[in-house]
Structures are given as C-alpha cells and as structure tokens.
Design a protein around this motif. Structure first.
Motif, mmCIF file in Angstrom:
data_model
loop_
_atom_site.group_PDB
_atom_site.id
_atom_site.type_symbol
_atom_site.label_atom_id
_atom_site.label_comp_id
_atom_site.label_asym_id
_atom_site.label_seq_id
_atom_site.Cartn_x
_atom_site.Cartn_y
_atom_site.Cartn_z
ATOM 1 N N HIS A 112 43.368 64.386 48.470
ATOM 2 C CA HIS A 112 42.809 63.932 49.735
ATOM 3 C C HIS A 112 41.319 63.668 49.578
ATOM 4 N N ALA A 113 40.851 62.647 50.258
ATOM 5 C CA ALA A 113 39.432 62.299 50.204
ATOM 6 C C ALA A 113 39.042 61.703 51.545
ATOM 7 N N PRO A 114 37.772 61.673 51.872
ATOM 8 C CA PRO A 114 37.349 61.025 53.111
ATOM 9 C C PRO A 114 37.752 59.555 53.105
ATOM 10 N N SER A 115 38.060 59.024 54.291
ATOM 11 C CA SER A 115 38.489 57.633 54.348
ATOM 12 C C SER A 115 37.336 56.707 54.001
ATOM 13 N N GLY A 116 37.620 55.717 53.190
ATOM 14 C CA GLY A 116 36.617 54.733 52.826
ATOM 15 C C GLY A 116 35.424 55.339 52.115
ATOM 16 N N GLY A 117 34.415 54.537 51.966
ATOM 17 C CA GLY A 117 33.180 55.014 51.391
ATOM 18 C C GLY A 117 33.186 55.169 49.882
ATOM 19 N N LEU A 118 34.289 54.847 49.219
ATOM 20 C CA LEU A 118 34.346 55.008 47.778
ATOM 21 C C LEU A 118 33.726 53.808 47.071
ATOM 22 N N GLN A 119 33.798 52.647 47.706
ATOM 23 C CA GLN A 119 33.145 51.453 47.173
ATOM 24 C C GLN A 119 31.727 51.419 47.722
ATOM 25 N N LYS A 120 30.798 50.977 46.915
ATOM 26 C CA LYS A 120 29.411 50.883 47.372
ATOM 27 C C LYS A 120 28.895 49.463 47.166
ATOM 28 N N VAL A 121 28.000 49.040 48.059
ATOM 29 C CA VAL A 121 27.362 47.735 47.975
ATOM 30 C C VAL A 121 25.888 47.896 48.319
ATOM 31 N N THR B 213 31.455 46.797 56.202
ATOM 32 C CA THR B 213 30.235 47.488 55.791
ATOM 33 C C THR B 213 29.131 47.151 56.788
ATOM 34 N N SER B 214 28.000 47.813 56.646
ATOM 35 C CA SER B 214 26.883 47.612 57.553
ATOM 36 C C SER B 214 25.655 47.133 56.796
ATOM 37 N N LYS B 215 24.857 46.304 57.467
ATOM 38 C CA LYS B 215 23.608 45.809 56.886
ATOM 39 C C LYS B 215 22.439 46.735 57.144
ATOM 40 N N ASP B 216 22.460 47.428 58.284
ATOM 41 C CA ASP B 216 21.233 48.089 58.719
ATOM 42 C C ASP B 216 21.370 49.580 59.012
ATOM 43 N N VAL B 217 22.094 49.956 60.034
ATOM 44 C CA VAL B 217 22.225 51.359 60.428
ATOM 45 C C VAL B 217 23.699 51.732 60.520
ATOM 46 N N THR B 218 23.974 52.973 60.810
ATOM 47 C CA THR B 218 25.359 53.419 60.965
ATOM 48 C C THR B 218 25.949 52.841 62.244
ATOM 49 N N HIS B 219 27.112 52.238 62.096
ATOM 50 C CA HIS B 219 27.864 51.675 63.222
ATOM 51 C C HIS B 219 29.261 52.280 63.202
ATOM 52 N N SER B 220 30.089 51.778 64.093
ATOM 53 C CA SER B 220 31.494 52.162 64.128
ATOM 54 C C SER B 220 32.316 50.887 64.258
ATOM 55 N N PHE B 221 33.554 50.944 63.813
ATOM 56 C CA PHE B 221 34.477 49.806 63.915
ATOM 57 C C PHE B 221 35.755 50.377 64.504
ATOM 58 N N PRO C 296 25.706 51.940 56.060
ATOM 59 C CA PRO C 296 25.102 50.968 55.141
ATOM 60 C C PRO C 296 25.303 51.383 53.686
ATOM 61 N N GLY C 297 25.703 50.418 52.863
ATOM 62 C CA GLY C 297 25.885 50.687 51.449
ATOM 63 C C GLY C 297 27.276 51.157 51.071
ATOM 64 N N HIS C 298 28.120 51.448 52.052
ATOM 65 C CA HIS C 298 29.483 51.899 51.788
ATOM 66 C C HIS C 298 30.475 50.924 52.402
ATOM 67 N N VAL C 299 31.610 50.737 51.725
ATOM 68 C CA VAL C 299 32.659 49.852 52.224
ATOM 69 C C VAL C 299 33.795 50.718 52.740
ATOM 70 N N ASN C 300 34.140 50.522 54.009
ATOM 71 C CA ASN C 300 35.279 51.229 54.591
ATOM 72 C C ASN C 300 36.456 50.286 54.672
ATOM 73 N N GLU C 301 37.637 50.849 54.498
ATOM 74 C CA GLU C 301 38.852 50.044 54.463
ATOM 75 C C GLU C 301 39.930 50.737 55.270
ATOM 76 N N LYS C 302 40.610 49.989 56.123
ATOM 77 C CA LYS C 302 41.702 50.529 56.935
ATOM 78 C C LYS C 302 42.740 49.434 57.115
ATOM 79 N N THR C 303 44.008 49.803 57.013
ATOM 80 C CA THR C 303 45.104 48.841 57.159
ATOM 81 C C THR C 303 45.847 49.114 58.458
ATOM 82 N N HIS C 304 46.206 48.040 59.154
ATOM 83 C CA HIS C 304 46.922 48.161 60.429
ATOM 84 C C HIS C 304 47.848 46.961 60.595
ATOM 85 N N THR C 305 48.963 47.178 61.268
ATOM 86 C CA THR C 305 49.886 46.091 61.616
ATOM 87 C C THR C 305 49.941 46.004 63.133
#
Length: 157
Positions: free
Chosen positions: A34-43, A96-104, A117-126
C-alpha cells in the motif's frame, strides 16, 4: 515504585494492543504494497509546457479503448476548462499543479485528489451515466478559489 496487580494487567493489555495495532498497519503498508495515492511521478512545475504529457492537456483515447485526461491545476482554473468523455468507458485522470496545492474533486463520484506542485496524481473512473459533472477545488488556493471549477460532459456513444 510498586504497581498494583490490576495496573500491571491493564498496562500489559495496553502495550499488547499497541503492538498488535502497529503490526497490522505495518503489514498492510509494507507487505501488501500500500502507498499513498498518486505522487509517485514527479515533474518540474515551472516547466510543465515542455514536459509530456502536460505540454498538451486534453482528452486522449488510448490503444486499449480507454481514455486519458491530462489536466493542469493553476491559480483559479484548470486546463483544459471543459472536457468530453463517453459513457461507460474507463477514464484515467492525470493531474498536476503549476503553482500551489489544489484539489481535483468530481462531484458525485469517488474521484478526489490533492494536487501538489511537482507531483502527478492519477485516478481512474468509469462514468455510468451521461450528463455534466462538475470538478471543484476543495483546497483553499487563494482569493479566487471559489471560481475554480471545470466541467466534464459525459456523452452516450
């Protein structure tokens, strides 16, 4: 210091419960992967326009028939501002975010990501029902936070 017999029993019970609790959490977190959702990819948030896939935000159909939505959260808006996806198809959101912490957060679904910012979050939905779904930011991001929204139009194929 003298401890009464019942105090020793309760202290032993408390320490045993603590050890069991930490063992369950440890096994769940490490053994089962188990790991926190998203945030494993960085940009690099200062250079998103040059980093694929964030250089071309939008909706893309993948080879397997599913869809991928690439979105960027920035001060008081999302890019793209409107998207359209088909009903019944698997949609993966990469944000991902350009500036500050947001929510999606997509209202009336289980999609809710913190966008840092700097992290890529990923979520799948149908989406099972067609209609218009609202995406809002639930993290206070500045004075124009209440204007930050985006719409997803889910259409029948």
């Amino acid at each position: 210091m003298h401890l009464h017999k019942y105090e020793k029993i309760w202290l032993s019970f408390g320490f045993a419960a603590l050890i069991i609790f930490l063992s369950v959490v440890g096994v769940s977190a490490f053994h089962q992967g188990h790991a926190p959702s998203g945030g494993l990819q960085k940009v690099d948030p200062d250079n998103l326009e040059a980093i694929p896939p964030f250089d071309k935000p939008g909706v893309y159909e993948k080879e397997d028939g599913s869809y991928e939505v690439i979105a960027i959260a920035e001060a008081f808006g999302y890019t793209p501002s409107e998207i359209q996806v088909p009903t019944g198809e698997e949609v993966t959101f990469k944000v991902t975010s350009k500036d500050v912490t947001h929510s999606f957060s997509i209202v009336d679904t289980n999609v809710n990501m913190m966008v840092v910012p700097g992290h890529v979050n990923e979520k799948t939905h149908t989406f099972e029902e067609s209609g218009t779904y609202l995406i809002v930011c639930n993290e206070y991001c500045g004075s124009g936070h209440h204007f930050m929204s985006m719409e997803i139009e889910v259409v029948d194929q």
